[in-house]
Design a protein around this motif. Structure first.
Motif, PDB file in Angstrom:
ATOM      1  N   GLU A   1       0.096  11.736 -12.837  1.00 52.11           N
ATOM      2  CA  GLU A   1      -1.057  10.968 -12.365  1.00 52.11           C
ATOM      3  C   GLU A   1      -1.307  11.219 -10.884  1.00 52.11           C
ATOM      4  N   TYR A   2      -0.237  11.232 -10.090  1.00 52.99           N
ATOM      5  CA  TYR A   2      -0.394  11.438  -8.648  1.00 52.99           C
ATOM      6  C   TYR A   2      -0.907  12.852  -8.358  1.00 52.99           C
ATOM      7  N   GLN A   3      -0.333  13.840  -9.013  1.00 49.67           N
ATOM      8  CA  GLN A   3      -0.752  15.219  -8.779  1.00 49.67           C
ATOM      9  C   GLN A   3      -2.208  15.433  -9.176  1.00 49.67           C
ATOM     10  N   SER A   4      -2.600  14.887 -10.295  1.00 48.65           N
ATOM     11  CA  SER A   4      -3.981  15.016 -10.739  1.00 48.65           C
ATOM     12  C   SER A   4      -4.942  14.390  -9.736  1.00 48.65           C
TER      13      SER A   4
ATOM     14  N   ASN B   1     -12.489  14.829   2.862  1.00 47.72           N
ATOM     15  CA  ASN B   1     -11.922  13.660   3.516  1.00 47.72           C
ATOM     16  C   ASN B   1     -12.591  12.391   2.983  1.00 47.72           C
ATOM     17  N   SER B   2     -11.914  11.726   2.063  1.00 42.43           N
ATOM     18  CA  SER B   2     -12.447  10.527   1.418  1.00 42.43           C
ATOM     19  C   SER B   2     -11.476   9.371   1.612  1.00 42.43           C
ATOM     20  N   LYS B   3     -11.805   8.450   2.507  1.00 41.47           N
ATOM     21  CA  LYS B   3     -10.922   7.311   2.786  1.00 41.47           C
ATOM     22  C   LYS B   3     -10.611   6.506   1.524  1.00 41.47           C
ATOM     23  N   PRO B   4     -11.585   6.190   0.671  1.00 37.49           N
ATOM     24  CA  PRO B   4     -11.255   5.435  -0.548  1.00 37.49           C
ATOM     25  C   PRO B   4     -10.259   6.181  -1.452  1.00 37.49           C
ATOM     26  N   HIS B   5     -10.416   7.486  -1.545  1.00 34.45           N
ATOM     27  CA  HIS B   5      -9.515   8.278  -2.397  1.00 34.45           C
ATOM     28  C   HIS B   5      -8.112   8.314  -1.774  1.00 34.45           C
ATOM     29  N   ILE B   6      -8.038   8.481  -0.466  1.00 33.50           N
ATOM     30  CA  ILE B   6      -6.745   8.489   0.222  1.00 33.50           C
ATOM     31  C   ILE B   6      -6.076   7.119   0.088  1.00 33.50           C
ATOM     32  N   ASN B   7      -6.853   6.048   0.210  1.00 36.10           N
ATOM     33  CA  ASN B   7      -6.299   4.702   0.017  1.00 36.10           C
ATOM     34  C   ASN B   7      -5.745   4.531  -1.388  1.00 36.10           C
ATOM     35  N   MET B   8      -6.453   5.054  -2.372  1.00 34.46           N
ATOM     36  CA  MET B   8      -5.999   4.967  -3.757  1.00 34.46           C
ATOM     37  C   MET B   8      -4.697   5.744  -3.945  1.00 34.46           C
ATOM     38  N   LEU B   9      -4.585   6.918  -3.312  1.00 34.00           N
ATOM     39  CA  LEU B   9      -3.345   7.690  -3.389  1.00 34.00           C
ATOM     40  C   LEU B   9      -2.192   6.929  -2.735  1.00 34.00           C
ATOM     41  N   THR B  10      -2.481   6.252  -1.641  1.00 40.83           N
ATOM     42  CA  THR B  10      -1.460   5.453  -0.963  1.00 40.83           C
ATOM     43  C   THR B  10      -0.977   4.322  -1.860  1.00 40.83           C
ATOM     44  N   ILE B  11      -1.899   3.642  -2.492  1.00 36.42           N
ATOM     45  CA  ILE B  11      -1.547   2.548  -3.403  1.00 36.42           C
ATOM     46  C   ILE B  11      -0.727   3.079  -4.578  1.00 36.42           C
TER      47      ILE B  11
END
Length: 77
Positions: free
Chosen positions: A13-16, A24-34
């Motif tokens: 899931e993380y790799q996908s 550079n997408s802050k919402p996507h990076i935040n989701m990866l962090t979560i």
């Protein structure tokens, strides 16, 4: 065995999701962090995935024909 299946699912899931990060997408990076925070017990695996992605992206950048002026603007090269 259940732990191994959970590890594989979390890593897949993380790799996908990381591969979907193409700008550079802050919402996507935040989701990866979560997602990483939710899977702290697999932190070493997630770090390995991130390192592999960085290496893959760096290799693609290194072989992309760019002018010398642009290369000089990138401080980490």
């Amino acid at each position: 065995m259940e732990d191994q299946a959970a590890r594989e699912d979390a890593c897949r899931e993380y790799q996908s999701s990381l591969e979907d990060l193409t700008f550079n997408s802050k919402p996507h990076i935040n989701m990866l962090t979560i997602l990483a925070e939710e899977n702290l017990n697999f932190a070493k695996d997630i770090v390995a995935i991130i390192e592999a992605q960085i290496s893959k992206v760096f290799i693609n950048i290194a072989y992309f024909p760019i002018s010398d002026d642009l290369w000089r603007c990138i401080p980490w090269i």
